[in-house]
Design a protein around this motif. Structure first.
Motif, mmCIF file in Angstrom:
data_model
loop_
_atom_site.group_PDB
_atom_site.id
_atom_site.type_symbol
_atom_site.label_atom_id
_atom_site.label_comp_id
_atom_site.label_asym_id
_atom_site.label_seq_id
_atom_site.Cartn_x
_atom_site.Cartn_y
_atom_site.Cartn_z
ATOM 1 N N VAL A 131 1.006 -1.292 -0.104
ATOM 2 C CA VAL A 131 0.093 0.065 -0.077
ATOM 3 C C VAL A 131 0.791 1.106 0.096
ATOM 4 N N CYS A 132 1.928 1.145 0.904
ATOM 5 C CA CYS A 132 2.737 2.552 0.874
ATOM 6 C C CYS A 132 3.491 2.819 -0.087
ATOM 7 N N SER A 133 3.874 1.574 -0.976
ATOM 8 C CA SER A 133 4.579 1.769 -2.185
ATOM 9 C C SER A 133 4.008 2.207 -3.254
ATOM 10 N N ILE A 180 11.971 10.227 -0.318
ATOM 11 C CA ILE A 180 10.511 9.925 0.073
ATOM 12 C C ILE A 180 10.393 8.637 0.531
ATOM 13 N N ILE A 181 10.951 7.409 -0.179
ATOM 14 C CA ILE A 181 10.816 6.189 0.340
ATOM 15 C C ILE A 181 11.361 5.971 1.664
ATOM 16 N N ARG A 182 12.492 6.500 2.138
ATOM 17 C CA ARG A 182 13.280 6.516 3.394
ATOM 18 C C ARG A 182 12.101 7.072 4.580
ATOM 19 N N ALA A 183 11.492 8.320 4.290
ATOM 20 C CA ALA A 183 10.752 8.783 5.213
ATOM 21 C C ALA A 183 9.451 7.971 5.373
ATOM 22 N N VAL A 184 8.924 7.256 4.417
ATOM 23 C CA VAL A 184 7.828 6.401 4.780
ATOM 24 C C VAL A 184 8.059 5.239 5.408
ATOM 25 N N VAL A 185 9.222 4.614 4.940
ATOM 26 C CA VAL A 185 9.721 3.192 5.634
ATOM 27 C C VAL A 185 10.094 3.630 7.047
ATOM 28 N N THR A 225 8.524 4.930 9.264
ATOM 29 C CA THR A 225 7.485 4.945 10.396
ATOM 30 C C THR A 225 7.072 3.505 10.518
ATOM 31 N N PHE A 226 7.747 2.535 9.479
ATOM 32 C CA PHE A 226 7.247 0.968 9.776
ATOM 33 C C PHE A 226 7.518 0.521 11.087
ATOM 34 N N LYS A 227 8.774 0.836 11.691
ATOM 35 C CA LYS A 227 9.246 0.290 13.057
ATOM 36 C C LYS A 227 8.253 0.201 14.095
ATOM 37 N N GLY A 272 19.951 -5.085 -6.039
ATOM 38 C CA GLY A 272 18.968 -5.840 -6.005
ATOM 39 C C GLY A 272 18.931 -7.104 -7.001
ATOM 40 N N LYS A 273 18.356 -7.951 -6.727
ATOM 41 C CA LYS A 273 18.024 -9.085 -7.662
ATOM 42 C C LYS A 273 16.759 -8.799 -8.688
ATOM 43 N N LYS A 274 16.952 -9.159 -9.900
ATOM 44 C CA LYS A 274 15.750 -8.470 -10.700
ATOM 45 C C LYS A 274 14.334 -9.077 -10.280
ATOM 46 N N ALA A 316 25.633 -10.131 -14.604
ATOM 47 C CA ALA A 316 25.732 -9.286 -13.412
ATOM 48 C C ALA A 316 26.948 -8.476 -13.172
ATOM 49 N N LYS A 317 28.112 -9.198 -13.884
ATOM 50 C CA LYS A 317 29.228 -8.480 -13.740
ATOM 51 C C LYS A 317 29.282 -7.230 -14.434
ATOM 52 N N MET A 318 28.904 -7.602 -15.727
ATOM 53 C CA MET A 318 28.594 -6.449 -16.845
ATOM 54 C C MET A 318 27.982 -5.094 -16.163
ATOM 55 N N TRP A 369 24.682 0.427 -2.447
ATOM 56 C CA TRP A 369 24.601 -0.497 -1.124
ATOM 57 C C TRP A 369 24.532 -1.909 -1.402
ATOM 58 N N VAL A 370 25.468 -2.700 -1.391
ATOM 59 C CA VAL A 370 25.392 -4.138 -1.840
ATOM 60 C C VAL A 370 25.186 -5.130 -0.291
ATOM 61 N N TYR A 371 24.639 -5.837 -0.501
ATOM 62 C CA TYR A 371 24.305 -7.214 0.368
ATOM 63 C C TYR A 371 25.503 -8.328 0.053
ATOM 64 N N ILE A 395 37.196 -1.679 -5.923
ATOM 65 C CA ILE A 395 38.521 -1.318 -6.434
ATOM 66 C C ILE A 395 38.389 -0.875 -7.865
ATOM 67 N N GLN A 396 37.265 -1.135 -8.762
ATOM 68 C CA GLN A 396 37.385 -0.572 -10.147
ATOM 69 C C GLN A 396 37.153 0.937 -10.171
ATOM 70 N N ALA A 397 36.613 1.164 -9.134
ATOM 71 C CA ALA A 397 36.093 2.803 -9.066
ATOM 72 C C ALA A 397 36.893 3.380 -8.134
HETATM 73 C C1 LIG Z 1 7.462 3.345 0.265
HETATM 74 C C2 LIG Z 1 7.255 1.941 1.070
HETATM 75 C C3 LIG Z 1 8.086 0.876 0.269
HETATM 76 C C4 LIG Z 1 8.297 -0.235 1.013
HETATM 77 C C5 LIG Z 1 9.027 -1.380 0.488
HETATM 78 C C6 LIG Z 1 10.512 -1.126 -0.049
HETATM 79 C C7 LIG Z 1 11.395 -0.946 0.997
HETATM 80 C C8 LIG Z 1 12.414 -0.202 0.352
HETATM 81 C C9 LIG Z 1 12.730 -0.159 -0.979
HETATM 82 C C10 LIG Z 1 14.397 0.074 -1.234
HETATM 83 C C11 LIG Z 1 15.130 -0.714 -1.000
HETATM 84 C C12 LIG Z 1 15.686 -1.805 -2.030
HETATM 85 C C13 LIG Z 1 16.510 -2.724 -1.676
HETATM 86 C C14 LIG Z 1 16.842 -3.933 -2.422
HETATM 87 C C15 LIG Z 1 17.675 -4.652 -1.602
HETATM 88 C C16 LIG Z 1 17.847 -6.252 -2.264
HETATM 89 C C17 LIG Z 1 18.490 -7.109 -1.791
HETATM 90 C C18 LIG Z 1 18.862 -8.195 -2.477
HETATM 91 O O1 LIG Z 1 18.394 -8.342 -3.716
HETATM 92 S S1 LIG Z 1 20.326 -9.172 -2.213
HETATM 93 C C19 LIG Z 1 20.527 -10.279 -3.640
HETATM 94 C C20 LIG Z 1 21.135 -9.467 -4.856
HETATM 95 N N1 LIG Z 1 22.355 -8.904 -4.482
HETATM 96 C C21 LIG Z 1 23.566 -9.506 -4.662
HETATM 97 O O2 LIG Z 1 23.814 -10.700 -5.056
HETATM 98 C C22 LIG Z 1 24.926 -8.938 -4.417
HETATM 99 C C23 LIG Z 1 26.199 -9.565 -4.005
HETATM 100 N N2 LIG Z 1 26.737 -10.417 -5.069
HETATM 101 C C24 LIG Z 1 27.852 -10.208 -6.039
HETATM 102 O O3 LIG Z 1 28.456 -9.285 -5.610
HETATM 103 C C25 LIG Z 1 28.223 -11.305 -6.670
HETATM 104 O O4 LIG Z 1 29.582 -11.440 -6.784
HETATM 105 C C26 LIG Z 1 27.591 -10.961 -8.324
HETATM 106 C C27 LIG Z 1 26.125 -10.969 -8.388
HETATM 107 C C28 LIG Z 1 28.270 -9.768 -8.768
HETATM 108 C C29 LIG Z 1 27.995 -12.275 -9.121
HETATM 109 O O5 LIG Z 1 27.639 -13.434 -8.473
HETATM 110 P P1 LIG Z 1 27.952 -14.988 -8.897
HETATM 111 O O6 LIG Z 1 27.087 -15.093 -10.423
HETATM 112 O O7 LIG Z 1 27.350 -15.817 -7.808
HETATM 113 O O8 LIG Z 1 29.265 -15.070 -9.138
HETATM 114 P P2 LIG Z 1 30.376 -15.241 -8.075
HETATM 115 O O9 LIG Z 1 30.762 -16.357 -7.514
HETATM 116 O O10 LIG Z 1 30.138 -13.998 -7.035
HETATM 117 O O11 LIG Z 1 31.785 -14.368 -8.989
HETATM 118 C C30 LIG Z 1 32.262 -15.247 -9.884
HETATM 119 C C31 LIG Z 1 33.684 -14.791 -10.022
HETATM 120 O O12 LIG Z 1 33.590 -13.586 -10.632
HETATM 121 C C32 LIG Z 1 34.424 -12.688 -9.963
HETATM 122 N N3 LIG Z 1 33.591 -11.294 -10.016
HETATM 123 C C33 LIG Z 1 32.470 -10.827 -9.451
HETATM 124 N N4 LIG Z 1 32.288 -9.752 -9.814
HETATM 125 C C34 LIG Z 1 33.075 -9.331 -10.496
HETATM 126 C C35 LIG Z 1 33.274 -7.954 -11.249
HETATM 127 N N5 LIG Z 1 32.699 -7.094 -10.932
HETATM 128 N N6 LIG Z 1 34.318 -7.866 -12.004
HETATM 129 C C36 LIG Z 1 35.308 -8.858 -12.381
HETATM 130 N N7 LIG Z 1 35.245 -9.907 -11.687
HETATM 131 C C37 LIG Z 1 34.017 -10.034 -10.855
HETATM 132 C C38 LIG Z 1 34.563 -13.148 -8.557
HETATM 133 O O13 LIG Z 1 35.471 -12.659 -8.011
HETATM 134 C C39 LIG Z 1 34.350 -14.890 -8.894
HETATM 135 O O14 LIG Z 1 35.785 -15.150 -9.376
HETATM 136 P P3 LIG Z 1 36.873 -15.728 -8.203
HETATM 137 O O15 LIG Z 1 37.934 -16.167 -9.169
HETATM 138 O O16 LIG Z 1 36.278 -17.044 -7.906
HETATM 139 O O17 LIG Z 1 37.136 -15.031 -7.094
#
Ligand SMILES: CCCCCC/C=C\CCCCCCCCCC(=O)SCCNC(=O)CCNC(=O)[C@H](O)C(C)(C)COP(=O)(O)OP(=O)(O)OC[C@H]1O[C@@H](n2cnc3c(N)ncnc32)[C@H](O)[C@@H]1OP(=O)(O)O
Ligand SMILES: CCCCCCCC/C=C\CCCCCCCC(=O)OC[C@@H](O)COP(=O)(O)O
Length: 273
Positions: free
Chosen positions: A42-44, A65-70, A72-74, A122-124, A152-154, A171-173, A196-198
């Motif tokens: 609903v809030c979204s 805006i999202i931050r201000a709404v969320v 209040t949830f606690k 986030g995941k797609k 994902a890497k691209m 922000w990455v998890y 490191i890239q950036a």
């Molecule tokens: C108003 C009301 C609203 C109310 C509701 C809403 C509330 C809030 C709204 C806003 C908030 C939204 C927030 C969303 C949060 C979402 C949370 C998630 O979805 S978590 C899940 C998704 N996230 C992740 O997965 C991030 C972490 N994952 C990674 O970093 C991974 O490494 C990857 C995704 C980039 C790749 O994963 P994978 O395919 O599993 O492969 P790996 O084993 O990790 O890597 C393989 C090898 O590649 C190397 N690698 C990885 N990245 C790179 C790169 N950028 N460049 C070069 N090489 C890379 C890696 O090192 C591995 O090699 P190795 O030799 O083994 O080291």
């Protein structure tokens, strides 16, 4: 007002309640999670209209805006946050923020400390959660396909360029999935490649374990306190791709120690249990 422990706010007694008028843990858990989902949906929808009217489309400015709404949830769930180290977010320019990910409830903790100009990775699949997907899209969340490492890497490499050009924090998890065991999963390296890239600092954020008040396996969900600590930035200037593993390990052990300290668990940083 915080919800009373073990009950659902403002709801009359139903047959699923025992003689003492208490809900069974399963029903209580389902109601509270259901309420959270409805609140988010609903809030979204309402926030999406506000975002479109105020900012006109997909932009990180909508996160305010999202931050201000969320934030209040606690109060609906009787959750309290005790935050330390917010000054560590005050770094010049962009940064990668990494934090532990325990549950869908993390969105409340995220918004409690979220700095300005910060988007999440986030995941797609999140895009398909109806109005929640829409608000996440409007907030500028970067979507990755977890089933395809190369795509994902691209996406992440593209982010490394744009975050510097546009002065945005990301922000990455790094655990890559939710994990509510009171410990950390091994970190994926994407966030650290990105930093490191950036050539931008990594700022770890740690939330204490939810296990004392939230556990989906045992259907526990009561009120509770969450300690949050923003740790000092870890610089990456001059580091090369060869340093990714070291940087990952360093962040992992610092965050694991902090997680155990905040959760009142004896330090066992070397123990994998
Ligand atoms: C108003 C009301 C609203 C109310 C509701 C809403 C509330 C809030 C709204 C806003 C908030 C939204 C927030 C969303 C949060 C979402 C949370 C998630 O979805 S978590 C899940 C998704 N996230 C992740 O997965 C991030 C972490 N994952 C990674 O970093 C991974 O490494 C990857 C995704 C980039 C790749 O994963 P994978 O395919 O599993 O492969 P790996 O084993 O990790 O890597 C393989 C090898 O590649 C190397 N690698 C990885 N990245 C790179 C790169 N950028 N460049 C070069 N090489 C890379 C890696 O090192 C591995 O090699 P190795 O030799 O083994 O080291
Ligand atoms: C028309 C479709 C309707 C769909 C209805 C869905 C209802 C969901 C509504 C609200 C839930 C609020 C969730 C807020 C955002 C949650 C982000 C999140 O925590 O995603 C989990 C992801 O990080 C890791 O995924 P996995 O642990 O790997 O899995």
């Amino acid at each position: 007002m915080p919800a009373a422990q073990g009950t659902f706010p403002g709801r009359p007694a139903r047959p699923a309640e025992g003689a003492a008028g208490r809900l069974s843990p399963t029903v209580n858990f389902a109601l509270r999670i259901g309420f959270y989902c409805v609140l988010c949906l609903v809030c979204s929808a309402l926030a999406a209209v506000a975002c479109l009217l105020v900012n006109g489309g997909r932009t990180v400015k909508n996160m305010r805006i999202i931050r201000a709404v969320v934030r209040t949830f606690k109060y609906f769930f009787g959750l309290r946050f005790e935050v330390k180290g917010l000054e560590n977010f005050k770094v010049e320019g962009p940064a990668i923020i990494v934090s532990n990910h325990q549950s869908v409830l993390d969105m409340m903790g995220l918004m409690e400390v979220l700095p300005d100009n910060c988007v999440q990775v986030g995941k797609k699949e999140l895009m398909y959660m109806g109005s929640v997907g829409l608000i996440i899209y409007l907030g500028g969340v970067i979507f990755i396909n977890r089933k395809s490492t190369s795509s994902a890497k691209m996406v992440m490499s593209e982010v490394a360029k744009t975050m510097v050009a546009e002065n945005v924090k990301v922000w990455v998890y790094p655990e890559g999935t939710r994990n509510c065991t009171g410990d950390l999963l091994p970190f994926k390296k994407g966030a650290f490649h990105l930093a490191i890239q950036a050539q931008v600092p990594v700022i770890p954020v740690v939330y204490s374990s939810f296990t004392s008040f939230y556990n989906p396996k045992t259907k526990l969900f009561t009120s509770g306190k969450i300690k949050v600590e923003v740790l000092p930035p870890i610089e990456t200037k001059g580091l090369t791709p060869d340093d990714v593993t070291d940087l990952t390990d360093r962040c992992f052990s610092t965050m694991r120690e902090t997680l155990f300290r905040l959760s009142g668990r004896p330090s066992q940083a070397k123990d994998s249990s």
